[in-house]
Design an enzyme around this catalytic site. Structure first.
Site, short mmCIF file in Angstrom:
data_model
loop_
_atom_site.label_atom_id
_atom_site.label_comp_id
_atom_site.label_asym_id
_atom_site.label_seq_id
_atom_site.Cartn_x
_atom_site.Cartn_y
_atom_site.Cartn_z
N LYS A 22 0.85 -1.21 0.00
CA LYS A 22 0.00 0.00 0.00
C LYS A 22 0.88 1.25 0.00
CE LYS A 22 -1.59 1.63 4.06
NZ LYS A 22 -1.41 3.02 4.48
N ASN A 23 1.81 1.31 0.94
CA ASN A 23 2.57 2.56 1.09
C ASN A 23 3.52 2.81 -0.06
OD1 ASN A 23 1.16 3.19 3.36
ND2 ASN A 23 2.71 2.50 4.81
N ARG A 94 -3.55 11.26 4.25
CA ARG A 94 -2.39 12.14 4.41
C ARG A 94 -1.38 11.99 3.28
NH1 ARG A 94 -1.99 14.36 8.96
NH2 ARG A 94 0.21 14.71 8.55
N CYS A 118 -4.38 13.65 12.81
CA CYS A 118 -4.51 12.22 12.53
C CYS A 118 -4.64 11.48 13.85
CB CYS A 118 -3.24 11.79 11.79
SG CYS A 118 -3.07 10.04 11.53
N ARG A 123 1.52 14.56 13.25
CA ARG A 123 1.99 14.31 11.90
C ARG A 123 2.08 15.57 11.02
NH1 ARG A 123 -0.60 8.98 9.45
NH2 ARG A 123 1.35 8.97 8.29
N VAL A 125 3.84 18.34 8.35
CA VAL A 125 4.54 18.09 7.07
C VAL A 125 5.67 19.10 6.88
CG1 VAL A 125 2.65 16.92 5.88
CG2 VAL A 125 2.80 19.43 5.79
N ASP A 308 4.45 0.35 12.15
CA ASP A 308 3.22 -0.17 11.54
C ASP A 308 2.93 -1.62 11.94
OD1 ASP A 308 2.87 2.25 10.36
OD2 ASP A 308 3.49 1.64 8.36
N ARG A 400 -8.75 0.24 4.21
CA ARG A 400 -7.76 1.16 3.64
C ARG A 400 -6.45 0.44 3.36
NH1 ARG A 400 -7.31 6.77 6.72
NH2 ARG A 400 -5.83 6.94 5.02
C1 EPZ Z 1 4.75 6.68 6.45
O1 EPZ Z 1 4.08 7.81 6.98
C2 EPZ Z 1 3.70 5.61 6.30
N1 EPZ Z 1 2.65 6.10 5.40
C3 EPZ Z 1 3.12 5.28 7.66
O2 EPZ Z 1 2.22 4.20 7.46
C4 EPZ Z 1 4.24 4.83 8.59
O3 EPZ Z 1 3.71 4.61 9.88
C5 EPZ Z 1 5.32 5.91 8.66
O4 EPZ Z 1 5.79 6.22 7.32
C6 EPZ Z 1 6.53 5.50 9.49
O5 EPZ Z 1 7.08 4.33 8.97
C7 EPZ Z 1 2.82 6.04 4.09
O6 EPZ Z 1 3.85 5.61 3.58
C8 EPZ Z 1 1.69 6.48 3.23
P1 EPZ Z 1 7.07 9.83 8.58
P2 EPZ Z 1 4.78 9.24 6.99
O7 EPZ Z 1 7.12 11.09 7.82
O8 EPZ Z 1 5.62 9.35 5.79
C9 EPZ Z 1 7.13 13.19 12.01
C10 EPZ Z 1 0.29 2.90 7.96
O9 EPZ Z 1 -0.29 2.39 8.95
N2 EPZ Z 1 7.17 14.16 10.90
O10 EPZ Z 1 8.19 8.86 8.44
O11 EPZ Z 1 3.74 10.24 7.23
C11 EPZ Z 1 5.83 12.41 12.06
O12 EPZ Z 1 4.83 13.13 12.76
C12 EPZ Z 1 0.99 4.20 8.12
O13 EPZ Z 1 0.31 2.39 6.83
C13 EPZ Z 1 7.32 15.49 11.19
O14 EPZ Z 1 7.40 15.91 12.36
O15 EPZ Z 1 5.69 9.08 8.28
C14 EPZ Z 1 6.26 11.14 12.74
O16 EPZ Z 1 6.29 11.35 14.13
C15 EPZ Z 1 0.45 5.19 9.00
N3 EPZ Z 1 7.37 16.36 10.16
C16 EPZ Z 1 7.69 10.92 12.22
O17 EPZ Z 1 8.10 12.20 11.73
C17 EPZ Z 1 7.28 15.96 8.85
O18 EPZ Z 1 7.33 16.81 7.95
C18 EPZ Z 1 7.84 9.90 11.09
O19 EPZ Z 1 6.86 10.16 10.12
C19 EPZ Z 1 7.14 14.60 8.57
C20 EPZ Z 1 7.08 13.70 9.61
#
Ligand code: EPZ
Length: 421
Positions: A22-23, A94, A118, A123, A125, A308, A400
């Site tokens: 999916k991701n 997201r 969320c 979370r 960006v 995850d 999802r």
């Molecule tokens: C990806 O989310 C996955 N989603 C998530 O999958 C997964 O849990 C996550 O990576 C961690 O492995 C997709 O690929 C679509 P991050 P992402 O940016 O990219 C913080 C599932 O169940 N952060 O690595 O959003 C954030 O809040 C899911 O399939 C910032 O602060 O995760 C988190 O605490 C849900 N600022 C940490 O970094 C930013 O700009 C890691 O998030 C970006 C992230």
């Protein structure tokens, strides 16, 4: 709203084919925005999140054709017709923010709604935005939208992520493929989904080195071409279902799975007493002992234990002999499944980002409610091991990220059915 009814407490034996990730698919699809030529993705999973990404891309002018029941997706973005990703779609998912980098890189401007909060954490960006700014984007946050411009085009630069972010690495990587000059991304994410994206972009003509390490070097090119790319198998789906024989007993062959995708997770499963062997067709997982033993788990970016799979691992540890400590370091609110598991007799003590789980002999059925995708499936796993009939409600989260859950598990002897309503 649909629910899932599970009658638990029977061993599971059989074969489960692993779906495409999916991701990975959610980041490969927006890559179409980088090229005028079609991008064909094979081995795509059939999930509501993938359909949502399809709808978002269609709203931007992409022609989306779903073939073979959704297993093949052909994306054709001859021209981006509007550069605005609307709140109505972005708020549903997201990963929609991943259209920002590619749209900006190809067309020089993009307007994308901010995704908002969320269930599992704030979370933000900000890292996506900082990375794009370093490549020369001018950003303005107005009315809940990011208005991004790169009048003279994006320019290669060096950016070090202050901490690892999967999505920010993907967004900036895609943008950098069309930036002028060389981009170096330090402290980049190393997840298999990033490697898959880089491999697809390379087929499209991008010049990328270092994928799979924490430093990516991208030499920008003028344009990208079409390509055909198979989506990598879903390591989280694989890991989730590997927990089914672990929690219920039995033996399952996961076709298309491989150990490299689930390294740190597989190590923990072996530590608690589960046998994992590679076969010609995939991975064979078997519980030989009556009960698993407790183990401590800390979630980390890849190659560490994935966040995850934390909720699903917790379901298993609820039945282990002894006390396990689970530490969640990626998201600040990812223990919502704990109170629901406790309704089924689990003994869990949550304090901040740490959960102490003391295993019980037998989980018991109870009506429970899913709060997010991975929480939903952890409740299904617990229900499969519990005595009696459990109804898991709010399972739209499940759809999802898991295709044909009932079909895949019942093929191995699980008593599980969907109740429409
Ligand atoms: C990806 O989310 C996955 N989603 C998530 O999958 C997964 O849990 C996550 O990576 C961690 O492995 C997709 O690929 C679509 P991050 P992402 O940016 O990219 C913080 C599932 O169940 N952060 O690595 O959003 C954030 O809040 C899911 O399939 C910032 O602060 O995760 C988190 O605490 C849900 N600022 C940490 O970094 C930013 O700009 C890691 O998030 C970006 C992230």
């Amino acid at each position: 709203m649909d629910s899932i009814l599970v009658t638990g407490n029977s061993a599971l034996n059989g074969v489960i084919p692993v779906a495409g990730s999916k991701n990975a698919c959610l980041t490969l699809m927006p890559a179409t925005l980088l090229s005028e030529e079609p991008l064909t993705l094979t081995n795509a999973p059939q999930l509501s999140d993938i359909r949502t990404m399809g709808a978002l891309l269609e709203s931007l002018g992409t022609e989306v054709n779903s073939l073979q029941g959704g297993k093949v997706i052909v994306l054709d973005t001859r021209a981006i017709s509007t550069h605005t990703a609307d709140y109505d779609i972005v708020r549903k998912m997201r990963a929609s923010i991943l259209v920002l980098g590619p749209m900006l890189a190809r067309g020089g401007h993009a307007v994308v709604s901010l995704p908002g909060g969320c269930a599992i954490g704030a979370r933000p960006v900000d890292l996506h935005l900082r990375g794009l700014e370093v490549l020369g984007a001018e950003l303005d946050l107005r009315d809940g939208y990011v208005h991004a411009k790169a009048s003279g085009g994006l320019k290669g630069a060096t950016f070090e992520f202050p901490f690892v972010s999967v999505g920010a690495t993907e967004n900036v990587l895609m943008a950098a493929t069309l930036a002028k000059g060389t981009t170096v991304l330090k402290n980049a994410a190393r997840e298999p989904e990033i490697v898959d994206l880089a491999e697809c972009l390379i087929k499209m003509g991008a010049q990328i080195e270092g994928h799979g390490t924490s430093m990516l070097t991208i030499q920008g090119v003028d344009s990208l071409q079409g390509a055909t790319h198979p989506v990598v198998p879903d390591r989280i789906e694989l890991g989730t279902y590997m927990l089914a024989p672990a929690i219920c007993g039995g033996k399952i062959n996961f076709t298309g799975g491989c150990r490299a995708l689930v390294g740190a997770f597989a190590d923990k499963l072996e530590e608690v007493g589960i046998s994992i062997e590679e076969s010609n067709t995939g991975l064979v997982v078997e519980r030989k002992d009556n009960r698993v033993t407790a183990v401590d788990v800390t979630t980390e970016p890849y190659p560490g234990f994935p966040t995850d799979l934390q909720a699903q691992m917790m379901a298993l540890l609820c039945t282990a002999e002894g006390t396990s400590v689970l530490e969640e370091t990626i998201f600040e609110n990812r223990f919502m499944h704990a109170p629901e598991l406790m309704r089924m007799g689990a003994q869990i003590d949550v304090s901040g980002g740490t959960a102490k789980v003391t295993g019980v002999d037998q989980l018991k059925s109870a009506p429970v409610m899913a709060t997010d995708l991975r929480a939903s499936v952890s409740l299904i796993l617990a229900a499969l091991a519990a005595e009696g009939e459990t109804v898991v409600s709010r399972v739209y989260h499940l759809d999802r990220g898991y295709e044909r859950v009932e079909e895949k598990l019942s093929a191995c002897g699980a008593r599980i059915e969907r109740i429409s309503g």
